[in-house]
Design a protein around this motif. Structure first.
Motif, mmCIF file in Angstrom:
data_model
loop_
_atom_site.group_PDB
_atom_site.id
_atom_site.type_symbol
_atom_site.label_atom_id
_atom_site.label_comp_id
_atom_site.label_asym_id
_atom_site.label_seq_id
_atom_site.Cartn_x
_atom_site.Cartn_y
_atom_site.Cartn_z
ATOM 1 N N PHE A 76 -13.231 1.752 -5.190
ATOM 2 C CA PHE A 76 -13.580 3.049 -4.628
ATOM 3 C C PHE A 76 -15.032 3.003 -4.156
ATOM 4 O O PHE A 76 -15.903 2.451 -4.836
ATOM 5 C CB PHE A 76 -13.407 4.153 -5.671
ATOM 6 N N VAL A 77 -15.305 3.601 -3.012
ATOM 7 C CA VAL A 77 -16.671 3.702 -2.508
ATOM 8 C C VAL A 77 -17.105 5.155 -2.385
ATOM 9 O O VAL A 77 -18.239 5.430 -1.986
ATOM 10 C CB VAL A 77 -16.807 3.007 -1.132
ATOM 11 N N ASP A 78 -16.201 6.082 -2.723
ATOM 12 C CA ASP A 78 -16.513 7.501 -2.687
ATOM 13 C C ASP A 78 -15.720 8.181 -3.794
ATOM 14 O O ASP A 78 -15.156 7.515 -4.655
ATOM 15 C CB ASP A 78 -16.204 8.095 -1.307
ATOM 16 N N THR A 79 -15.675 9.485 -3.768
ATOM 17 C CA THR A 79 -14.965 10.236 -4.807
ATOM 18 C C THR A 79 -13.618 10.744 -4.334
ATOM 19 O O THR A 79 -13.025 11.609 -4.965
ATOM 20 C CB THR A 79 -15.834 11.411 -5.272
ATOM 21 N N PRO A 130 -9.877 10.903 -4.225
ATOM 22 C CA PRO A 130 -8.852 10.377 -5.150
ATOM 23 C C PRO A 130 -7.781 9.562 -4.438
ATOM 24 O O PRO A 130 -7.097 8.763 -5.087
ATOM 25 C CB PRO A 130 -8.262 11.648 -5.779
ATOM 26 N N ASN A 131 -7.613 9.761 -3.147
ATOM 27 C CA ASN A 131 -6.586 9.002 -2.413
ATOM 28 C C ASN A 131 -7.078 7.624 -1.978
ATOM 29 O O ASN A 131 -6.310 6.843 -1.428
ATOM 30 C CB ASN A 131 -6.138 9.789 -1.185
ATOM 31 N N ARG A 132 -8.340 7.363 -2.177
ATOM 32 C CA ARG A 132 -8.956 6.102 -1.763
ATOM 33 C C ARG A 132 -8.620 5.784 -0.300
ATOM 34 O O ARG A 132 -8.166 4.701 0.033
ATOM 35 C CB ARG A 132 -8.504 4.964 -2.663
ATOM 36 N N SER A 133 -8.876 6.748 0.572
ATOM 37 C CA SER A 133 -8.622 6.517 1.995
ATOM 38 C C SER A 133 -9.579 5.479 2.558
ATOM 39 O O SER A 133 -9.273 4.828 3.562
ATOM 40 C CB SER A 133 -8.759 7.831 2.768
ATOM 41 N N ILE A 134 -10.743 5.322 1.906
ATOM 42 C CA ILE A 134 -11.685 4.259 2.264
ATOM 43 C C ILE A 134 -11.930 3.430 1.008
ATOM 44 O O ILE A 134 -12.226 3.980 -0.054
ATOM 45 C CB ILE A 134 -13.009 4.822 2.804
ATOM 46 N N ALA A 135 -11.814 2.125 1.146
ATOM 47 C CA ALA A 135 -11.983 1.242 -0.009
ATOM 48 C C ALA A 135 -12.850 0.063 0.367
ATOM 49 O O ALA A 135 -12.912 -0.350 1.534
ATOM 50 C CB ALA A 135 -10.625 0.756 -0.513
ATOM 51 N N MET A 136 -13.544 -0.479 -0.636
ATOM 52 C CA MET A 136 -14.259 -1.731 -0.436
ATOM 53 C C MET A 136 -13.351 -2.854 -0.936
ATOM 54 O O MET A 136 -13.010 -2.914 -2.117
ATOM 55 C CB MET A 136 -15.588 -1.750 -1.190
ATOM 56 N N ILE A 170 -12.755 -0.709 4.308
ATOM 57 C CA ILE A 170 -11.499 -0.508 5.038
ATOM 58 C C ILE A 170 -11.077 0.955 4.935
ATOM 59 O O ILE A 170 -10.872 1.478 3.833
ATOM 60 C CB ILE A 170 -10.376 -1.412 4.494
ATOM 61 N N SER A 171 -10.952 1.587 6.073
ATOM 62 C CA SER A 171 -10.396 2.932 6.137
ATOM 63 C C SER A 171 -8.921 2.817 6.492
ATOM 64 O O SER A 171 -8.564 2.212 7.517
ATOM 65 C CB SER A 171 -11.138 3.764 7.189
ATOM 66 N N ARG A 172 -8.068 3.380 5.676
ATOM 67 C CA ARG A 172 -6.622 3.252 5.898
ATOM 68 C C ARG A 172 -6.205 4.128 7.087
ATOM 69 O O ARG A 172 -6.395 5.341 7.082
ATOM 70 C CB ARG A 172 -5.860 3.654 4.642
ATOM 71 N N ALA A 173 -5.661 3.479 8.117
ATOM 72 C CA ALA A 173 -5.160 4.199 9.288
ATOM 73 C C ALA A 173 -3.790 4.767 8.957
ATOM 74 O O ALA A 173 -2.863 4.020 8.626
ATOM 75 C CB ALA A 173 -5.084 3.262 10.488
ATOM 76 N N GLU A 174 -3.648 6.080 9.035
ATOM 77 C CA GLU A 174 -2.393 6.746 8.682
ATOM 78 C C GLU A 174 -1.826 7.466 9.899
ATOM 79 O O GLU A 174 -2.573 7.972 10.740
ATOM 80 C CB GLU A 174 -2.617 7.732 7.536
ATOM 81 N N TYR A 175 -0.502 7.470 9.991
ATOM 82 C CA TYR A 175 0.163 8.138 11.106
ATOM 83 C C TYR A 175 1.515 8.672 10.636
ATOM 84 O O TYR A 175 2.050 8.227 9.632
ATOM 85 C CB TYR A 175 0.350 7.184 12.283
ATOM 86 N N LYS A 176 2.050 9.649 11.391
ATOM 87 C CA LYS A 176 3.355 10.221 11.095
ATOM 88 C C LYS A 176 4.437 9.407 11.783
ATOM 89 O O LYS A 176 4.330 9.096 12.965
ATOM 90 C CB LYS A 176 3.419 11.674 11.570
ATOM 91 N N LEU A 177 5.472 9.088 11.052
ATOM 92 C CA LEU A 177 6.572 8.312 11.598
ATOM 93 C C LEU A 177 7.263 9.096 12.705
ATOM 94 O O LEU A 177 7.401 10.326 12.634
ATOM 95 C CB LEU A 177 7.563 7.976 10.490
ATOM 96 N N CYS A 178 7.689 8.381 13.741
ATOM 97 C CA CYS A 178 8.358 8.991 14.882
ATOM 98 C C CYS A 178 9.582 9.780 14.414
ATOM 99 O O CYS A 178 10.318 9.349 13.517
ATOM 100 C CB CYS A 178 8.760 7.908 15.876
ATOM 101 N N ASN A 205 -5.825 -2.055 2.240
ATOM 102 C CA ASN A 205 -6.065 -0.837 1.462
ATOM 103 C C ASN A 205 -4.791 -0.010 1.426
ATOM 104 O O ASN A 205 -4.686 1.032 2.066
ATOM 105 C CB ASN A 205 -7.222 -0.033 2.078
ATOM 106 N N PRO A 206 -3.762 -0.446 0.679
ATOM 107 C CA PRO A 206 -2.483 0.273 0.667
ATOM 108 C C PRO A 206 -2.584 1.587 -0.090
ATOM 109 O O PRO A 206 -3.562 1.850 -0.794
ATOM 110 C CB PRO A 206 -1.538 -0.710 -0.028
ATOM 111 N N PHE A 207 -1.549 2.406 0.064
ATOM 112 C CA PHE A 207 -1.472 3.633 -0.726
ATOM 113 C C PHE A 207 -1.471 3.278 -2.209
ATOM 114 O O PHE A 207 -0.916 2.251 -2.627
ATOM 115 C CB PHE A 207 -0.199 4.413 -0.387
ATOM 116 N N LEU A 208 -2.081 4.140 -3.011
ATOM 117 C CA LEU A 208 -2.165 3.860 -4.441
ATOM 118 C C LEU A 208 -0.797 3.767 -5.078
ATOM 119 O O LEU A 208 -0.604 3.051 -6.059
ATOM 120 C CB LEU A 208 -3.001 4.945 -5.129
#
Length: 1537
Positions: free
Chosen positions: A498-501, A503-509, A687-695, A715-718
């Protein structure tokens, strides 16, 4: 102790005489062999050569060449030799060199040289210490004398040529190099050259650059002393900024290798002592030197705003002519003479020299200074470092050696950067003048253009250098960029932190292991990572295809996968190529997102039977937000099992799997840490996790959040299974260094970092590196960070520590949080403060006073800071908008001025970008853009837009052009055309940063070529006209570079609407500049008039006339004599008209001023300025009008296809008629151009500063040459030029005359001379100025058109004979036998033909509407209008699903996880196929391609009734079979011109 002599004094004491040398066939034998040279230099290793050079060099004036531990191949004292020359009688040479720019400007070079006294170059006159300065001064004097002699105003348009005849003794008896050069410089040059071991005098590249410099501060040695900003050119020749910037840049390139020789010698010593640790240190040192060297190339900047670094490509042509070799046998002045090239080739053990550049390198190596040759030989023949590293088996050494190879000859290394730099400069030079390269490296083949051919030859040389380490490379180096080939190291993920607070760890080292890899990196470097597909995505594909029981089976590979397998084996240091299994393909192949090509593959394999695939293909944007697994999961449920089993055969060798799934491409991430270790053990990525909605096609009514392939792997989902599954595979990584995103060399320079979210990643390594060596001289480090909320503020604790210590300033903007943080300068702290949410642009405006000072250069009174932007395209836009507003608020009165200040920072390379690759689907439902609309957006006029076409898409790059790292000219030269080929050659296609930026400037899709399957004649005409339209656009944009420089000094304001030149080329020291301004205009206008605008009115246009005339004649009724517009006749008459003669006389007068040393030009100074401005204005107006006519012709193809025509033959006839009228209008514009230009004169005494004196000078000149008295008589001098009255110029001609003109053009076309067989002859060939100097691009186009016309005539000879009265083809042998008995002999006579018609392309603009002709033409054929596609769009939203934190799950194996996943998915029905036995393996590497659909066009035979007395004959083309009926009268359209 005996006195030690120099190598030259030992080996070159008995150089053969001039007569003996002239009889030698191979002058390279004049130089001693490498082994003999090495023996005299105390043998190996290289350290001994260096020690001997340092002992002997100072006492002998370094006549063996400079070589020392501290300075490498650079002079230890740049002033020593020039100072010694100034204190000797040779001072007369250096004094003249100092005066040379003024002499060139005044046109008095030859007179000044002739006036020199004869000073010998022997030892009693010139001391040894002055030798290098003497050879530089004399070599440049001889070269400029030869240049002036060849370019004296008689090489272009001239009427009464006058050659200068010096009244002095010449050096003709000293060898062919010095023929025609005064003995006052020829003799000492010959003597000094021999004292330096040069058997024949020649000017080298380092003579002109490295040895012609003086240092500003000899004590400024970091990182090396010979930097661009620490040097001044000692003896410039032309005295212009371009010359000095180019030569300083070349000297910087050589000086950047200053410490390389010592590092190489140390490496060799450690190999001798088998000291692995010492060798490792020195190899890392050498790698760092090589990685720094590409920066020197950027000191030569092609951006007009770059100040003293600016080098325009079209002015580089002048140096190509100046540095031409003095004779055919003389070694050329080549960049390959620079030490880094040949030294590193020897260090890396290069053995292949089969390419042209390889052979040239060996040739030039024999002529290098003795110390340099001995050093190269010592590392080439003894103690090979690569061989020792290979035998040692040490992975660290092998990794560092691989890094050295990449740093020197890799795509992103020294050679790759050099290749791309040369590509841009050569393209501009080839389009604006001549290709000036050594030997034949710029000569194009029939399929390529000059700069492309040079690029190819550089590629061949690079592959030869890579061969010992990569084997035989089957692809071009630029095709390897951005692929798996750049990932040459193996690593593993060690941890995710974790590099921030959040909880989803959208950005990780993410920390990766670098142990025993030999990887090193610097701040700003990027890590390329080959991601692995998630186990979930692999399970989807395996379940749908029924591969669950086959995961460990081998796959038969296609060529691309085979290359990947070989690469994997080389990276793993395996002796054989590993086999790839089904699981390998699934894990390392491209599964997401779904591209159009991938969807079409599935659609083809399933024979269009899947409704899911059809829905996907109906989308309005690409790529699709989904994966191959999603697509197959939907398709397997709605496809017939028999079709499915046939498409995906499980009983085969699985070759279809390799064809379906391509190799994934690496993802690039900025390195986030700085290590002071010799070999770093780990590397950190943010690494910032790039997220998108499925078609919705796959997700239905649910909202399914997915992660990007690369970021989802790192940086996968937890809650993801990839977080808990232990991976068995290593990942491939590679380090790349972006040349446009590095810290400044000056540690005291202030730096500002602008980041959004995870864009903070590279700046962490920046501030760690800057603060690791912090001292009182360190500059300010300021971070401007924009994030969504306090929870996503990365590295807060680390930044607070730096702020508290007073080492950094941090300013933040939270876009979705009112809990702000404010930097307090007094307390050095970040203070909590409530404030409304804001974006980073508002923060920049708030801090505008500081930021505007950082942006402005020191010359503008600013701080000259370095600014870095890292983030997505949206962040980039926000930062740039904020900076523009900040400068507007604090420094400028207008936004235009703010833009200029920013552009200046980009040009000075103080503003650098690192833009994220953010996949953005592009809409495909916008109206398409036709070629004509693209062609009209060239941006050469102020306030106009600049478009480019790339792979079917159109982009508006107007705003990006000033920021382009490669300069503005390379973009401008490709404006208005499809530049996909250049885009690929420059490796932009695989560059994620470029792809990301292009989405910002996307305009629409390019209109594809209409479907002409039913009528191939229309398709051929379309291709031909499109090529001609491209030629008109390229000619226009290429001529703008010189046009605006020539018009930059207009005194009467006629050019206010044009762009001003970047430098006043017309004056020097308040005097008219003959050598630059007057000569530039004379050469420019001569090239246009003599070449007759060959690109537009030469063979290219004649090819169009030929094919259109043939089409109309073939479609006419039998027995009807077709009358055609006399296009070629109009051009021929325009070129020989009185107006054209008058124009030539005026240009010839300008040429007389170039070669006139009596300073008569001072009486016509402003007249020349005015005439040049008006001439060039007419030039550009004609080019614009020709382009507009070509655009109308291009639009006609779409309009004709929309007609309600009875047959395709009718469409062809209508189109050909209209295009012939368009060509006639173009020819008329050339005629009008000459009429307008003939109205202007050079002689305008009323404009001069002293009108009375100017008038009297004219009378005096005419009295002296006798023309004053001749003009008083009523006589006509010479024959009048061919002239046709105006009422006859528009008369039509028949097909016979068209063919006669075409044949005359082909006969009179210049035949290509055979290629020189020797390297020296190749070098000399480029120095020969052809009688009609045409730029390389036009020459290539004309030659291609000539070949096409000849081929067309040969192919359609029978039809042409039938349609014209041309003589029959030569008789066959049987016919000759039959004719022998009837007549004594045969006589063939060639019908008379008119003069060759090569046109010129300059014509005024016209406001006459141009669509009426085509409209009337279409109305007469019952035409109809075209319907355009409507505009629609879709939007998609993306969000984040919260994930609850849970205790860590113990790792499970991948097989168990895959089985569990597949149980929940759509699984392929088993049918009757059984798994093959495990022993079955795919040994065949054949490719099994998918079925492709094609349409064959088969013309239907149509019976045509023949008139009485005529026998029906089958035409050789389908046009004849589809001609209009005889009952329809020919169409006549009134011209609109």
């Amino acid at each position: 102790m005996r006195e030690r002599k120099s190598i030259n004094d030992i080996l070159y004491t008995n150089i053969p005489s001039v007569q003996e040398i002239s009889k030698m066939k191979n002058i390279d034998t004049l130089n001693v062999a490498d082994h003999d040279l090495l023996a005299v230099a105390l043998g190996a290793p290289a350290r001994q050569v260096m020690i001997r050079a340092e002992e002997i060099g100072p006492a002998t004036g370094w006549k063996d060449g400079y070589l020392s531990v501290e300075h490498g191949f650079c002079p230890p004292d740049y002033n020593e030799s020039p100072g010694a020359l100034a204190n000797s009688p040779g001072r007369v040479w250096s004094d003249l060199c100092e005066r040379m720019p003024g002499c060139v400007a005044r046109g008095r070079v030859r007179e000044s040289v002739v006036a020199l006294p004869l000073v010998g170059g022997t030892e009693d006159v010139i001391p040894d210490k002055a030798l290098w300065a003497a050879v530089v001064a004399l070599g440049m004097l001889c070269s400029i004398y030869r240049y002036e002699d060849k370019n004296d105003g008689n090489e272009g348009v001239t009427i009464n040529p006058k050659k200068y005849k010096p009244n002095c003794e010449m050096g003709d008896d000293l060898g062919e190099e010095l023929i025609g050069i005064p003995k006052s410089i020829a003799l000492p040059y010959w003597q000094v050259s021999r004292r330096l071991g040069r058997s024949i005098p020649h000017l080298t590249f380092f003579d002109q650059s490295s040895f012609n410099m003086k240092l500003k501060d000899p004590t400024s040695t970091f990182p090396y002393v010979g930097r661009f900003d620490n040097m001044e050119m000692r003896w410039p020749v032309f005295g212009e900024r371009t010359e000095m910037a180019f030569q300083k840049g070349c000297a910087d390139t050589s000086a950047s290798f200053q410490h390389g020789p010592d590092a190489i010698a140390s490496c060799q010593e450690h190999v001798m002592n088998r000291n692995i640790e010492g060798l490792l240190r020195e190899m890392i040192r050498l790698k760092e030197i090589l990685e720094r060297m590409p920066n020197a190339f950027h000191s030569i900047n092609t951006n007009p705003n770059s100040g003293e670094n600016y080098v325009p490509g079209h002015q580089w042509v002048r140096w190509g002519k100046f540095s031409a070799p003095l004779s055919k046998r003389c070694p050329a002045s080549s960049g390959l003479q620079f030490p880094p090239f040949l030294v590193m080739d020897a260090f890396l053990g290069r053995r292949k020299y089969d390419s042209f550049l390889g052979k040239e390198g060996l040739h030039l190596r024999a002529w290098l200074p003795s110390n340099l040759r001995a050093f190269i030989a010592s590392i080439d023949y003894h103690y090979s470092i690569p061989e020792f590293v290979k035998k040692s088996g040490d992975p660290r050494l092998m990794g560092v050696l691989d890094g050295i190879v990449e740093a020197y000859t890799g795509e992103r290394g020294f050679m790759g950067t050099h290749r791309y730099k040369v590509f841009g400069i050569l393209e501009i030079a080839s389009k604006t003048g001549r290709t000036e390269t050594n030997g034949l490296s710029g000569n194009s083949d029939p399929e390529g253009k000059p700069w492309e051919e040079t690029h190819r030859q550089f590629s061949e040389a690079m592959k030869e250098r890579l061969q010992p380490f990569r084997g035989d490379i089957t692809v071009e180096p630029n095709e390897m960029r951005g692929t798996f080939e750049e990932c040459r190291y193996r690593s593993r993920v060690l941890s995710r932190s974790f590099v921030d607070t959040d909880p989803n760890r959208s950005i990780a080292m993410v920390t990766l292991d670098l142990q025993n890899t030999g990887v090193t990196f610097q701040p700003g470097d990027r890590l390329a990572v080959m991601p692995l597909n998630s186990w979930g995505e692999c399970a989807k594909v395996a379940a749908a295809l029924g591969l669950g029981d086959y995961l460990d089976y081998r796959v038969a590979l296609n060529a691309k996968w085979q290359r990947f397998a070989q690469h994997l084996g080389a990276v793993s240091h395996l002796s054989s190529t590993p086999h790839l299994t089904v699981k390998d393909i699934l894990r390392r192949g491209h599964l997401a997102p779904i591209t159009k090509d991938l969807a079409l593959k599935i659609h083809d394999l399933l024979r269009a039977s899947s409704s899911t695939v059809i829905k996907v293909l109906a989308t309005d944007e690409w790529p699709i937000r989904g994966s191959l697994g999603d697509l197959l999961q939907g398709a397997v449920a709605d496809t017939n099992p028999h079709i499915w089993d046939r498409a995906f055969d499980l009983t085969s060798d699985f070759s279809w799997l390799a064809d379906l799934i391509s190799v994934e491409v690496p993802r690039t991430y900025s390195i986030s840490n700085f290590s002071q270790e010799l070999l770093p053990s780990t590397v950190d990525l943010t690494i910032s996790r790039a997220e998108y909605k499925l078609c919705s096609t796959f997700a239905g009514s649910e909202e399914v959040t997915c992660a990007g392939v690369g970021s989802g792997f790192l940086n996968p989902f937890l809650s993801s299974t990839d977080e808990i599954i232990e991976s068995e595979e290593d990942i491939l990584i590679g380090v790349s260094r972006p040349l446009n995103f590095q810290l400044p060399i000056d540690r005291a320079a202030p730096c500002a970092y602008f980041a959004g979210g995870s864009g903070i990643a590279p700046f962490r390594s920046f501030w760690q590196a800057r603060l690791a060596s912090h001292n009182n001289a360190a500059g300010r480090d300021i971070l401007y960070l924009g994030v969504q909320s306090r929870e996503k503020f990365c590295y807060e604790e680390e930044l607070r520590d730096y702020v508290d210590a007073g080492l950094m300033e941090v300013h933040l903007a939270f876009s979705r949080d009112s809990r702000g943080l404010v930097y307090d300068k007094r307390t050095n702290d970040l203070i909590e403060k409530q404030m409304p949410p804001r974006y980073i642009d508002a923060l920049i405006v708030e801090q505008g006073a500081t930021i505007s000072e950082l942006v402005m250069s020191k010359k503008q009174g600013g701080l000259g800071g370095y600014l870095y932007v890292c983030g997505s395209v949206a962040v980039f836009d926000s930062v740039m908008n904020g900076i523009r507003k900040a400068i507007y608020n604090h420094c400028s009165a207008t936004m235009e001025t703010s833009e200029m200040i920013i552009n200046r920072a980009f040009a000075e390379r103080r503003f650098m970008l690192d833009v994220f690759m953010t996949p953005k689907p592009l809409p495909c439902n916008l109206p398409t853009i036709p070629l004509s609309q693209l062609a009209r957006h060239t941006g050469h006029r102020p306030d106009s837009r600049m478009w480019i076409g790339v792979h079917g898409s159109v982009y508006d790059v107007t705003d990006f052009c000033p920021m382009h790292p490669g300069g503005t000219f390379i973009i401008k030269s490709n404006a208005g055309v499809d530049c996909s080929k250049s885009f690929d050659n420059l490796a932009h296609t695989n560059n994620p940063e470029v792809s990301s930026l292009l989405t910002k400037y996307f305009v629409g899709q390019l209109t594809p070529k209409p479907d002409f399957h039913a009528c191939p004649e229309l398709g051929d005409l379309y291709d031909l006209w499109a090529a001609y339209l491209r030629t008109t656009v390229e000619t226009l944009v290429a001529h703008q570079f010189e046009m605006y420089e020539i018009m930059g000094a207009s005194d009467d304001g006629t050019s206010e609407k044009f762009l001003r030149g970047s430098e006043n080329v017309w004056s020097r020291e308040h005097l008219v500049n003959i050598g630059l301004g007057v000569r530039m205009f004379y050469d420019y206008q001569s090239r246009l008039l003599q070449g007759g605008f060959s690109a537009l009115f030469g063979p290219k246009l004649q090819e169009l006339v030929l094919k259109l005339s043939f089409t109309l004649a073939d479609a006419s009724a039998i027995g009807t004599k077709m009358r055609l517009p006399d296009v070629l006749g109009i051009i021929a008459r325009a070129k020989t008209s009185p107006d054209a003669v008058t124009t030539s006389q005026e240009v010839s007068l300008v040429g007389q001023y170039v070669c006139d040393s009596s300073s008569n030009v001072r009486f016509a100074e402003r007249g020349i300025f005015s005439y040049a401005a008006k001439s060039v204005e007419l030039d550009i107006e004609l080019l614009e009008d020709i382009r507009e006519e070509a655009c109308h012709g291009m639009d006609a193809f779409g309009s004709v296809m929309a007609m309600d025509a009875k047959s395709d033959n009718q469409r062809v006839t209508v189109l050909a008629t209209f295009l012939m009228q368009t060509l006639e209008r173009m020819a008329k514009r050339l005629e009008v151009f000459y009429a307008k230009l003939a109205q202007h004169r050079v002689y305008h005494p009323e404009l001069e500063r002293n009108p009375a004196r100017s008038r009297w000078n004219l009378v005096r000149r005419k009295i002296r040459d006798g023309s004053f008295f001749i003009l008083t008589q009523e006589t006509v001098l010479g024959a009048a030029p061919a002239y046709v009255p105006a009422h006859n110029r528009g008369s039509s001609v028949d097909f016979d005359k068209v063919m006669n003109r075409i044949q005359a053009s082909i006969r009179n076309a210049p035949r290509p001379s055979p290629a020189p067989q020797t390297l020296n002859a190749m070098h000399m060939a480029r120095a020969i100025t052809p009688p009609v100097e045409t730029n390389a691009m036009a020459t290539h186009e004309n030659n291609s058109a000539m070949r096409a016309m000849s081929t067309f005539i040969d192919t359609n000879l029978r039809a042409i004979r039938r349609l014209s009265k041309m003589p029959p083809v030569p008789l066959t042998f049987e016919q000759l036998q039959a004719a022998v008995g009837q007549q004594e002999g045969l006589a063939f006579r060639r019908p008379p033909t008119p003069p060759s018609s090569h046109g010129s392309n300059i014509s005024p603009r016209s406001g006459v509407p141009r669509t009426t002709s085509l409209e009337r033409l279409m109305q007469s054929q019952n035409g109809r209008t075209l319907h355009q596609r409507g505009r629609s769009g879709t939007s998609s939203s993306s969000g984040m699903n919260p994930h609850e934190s849970r205790p860590p799950t113990p790792p499970i194996d991948s097989t168990t996880a895959m089985s569990a996943m597949m149980n929940k998915l759509n699984v392929r029905s088993r049918g009757g196929s059984n798994p093959p036995s495990p022993a079955m393996s795919a040994t065949s590497d054949r490719m099994r391609g998918g079925r492709s659909m094609s349409i064959l066009s088969i013309p239907l035979p149509i019976s045509v009734s023949s008139p009485p007395g005529h026998q029906t004959k089958m035409s050789t083309t389908s046009l004849r079979a589809l001609r209009l009926g005889n009952d329809r009268p020919p169409i006549k359209v009134a011209p609109t011109f």
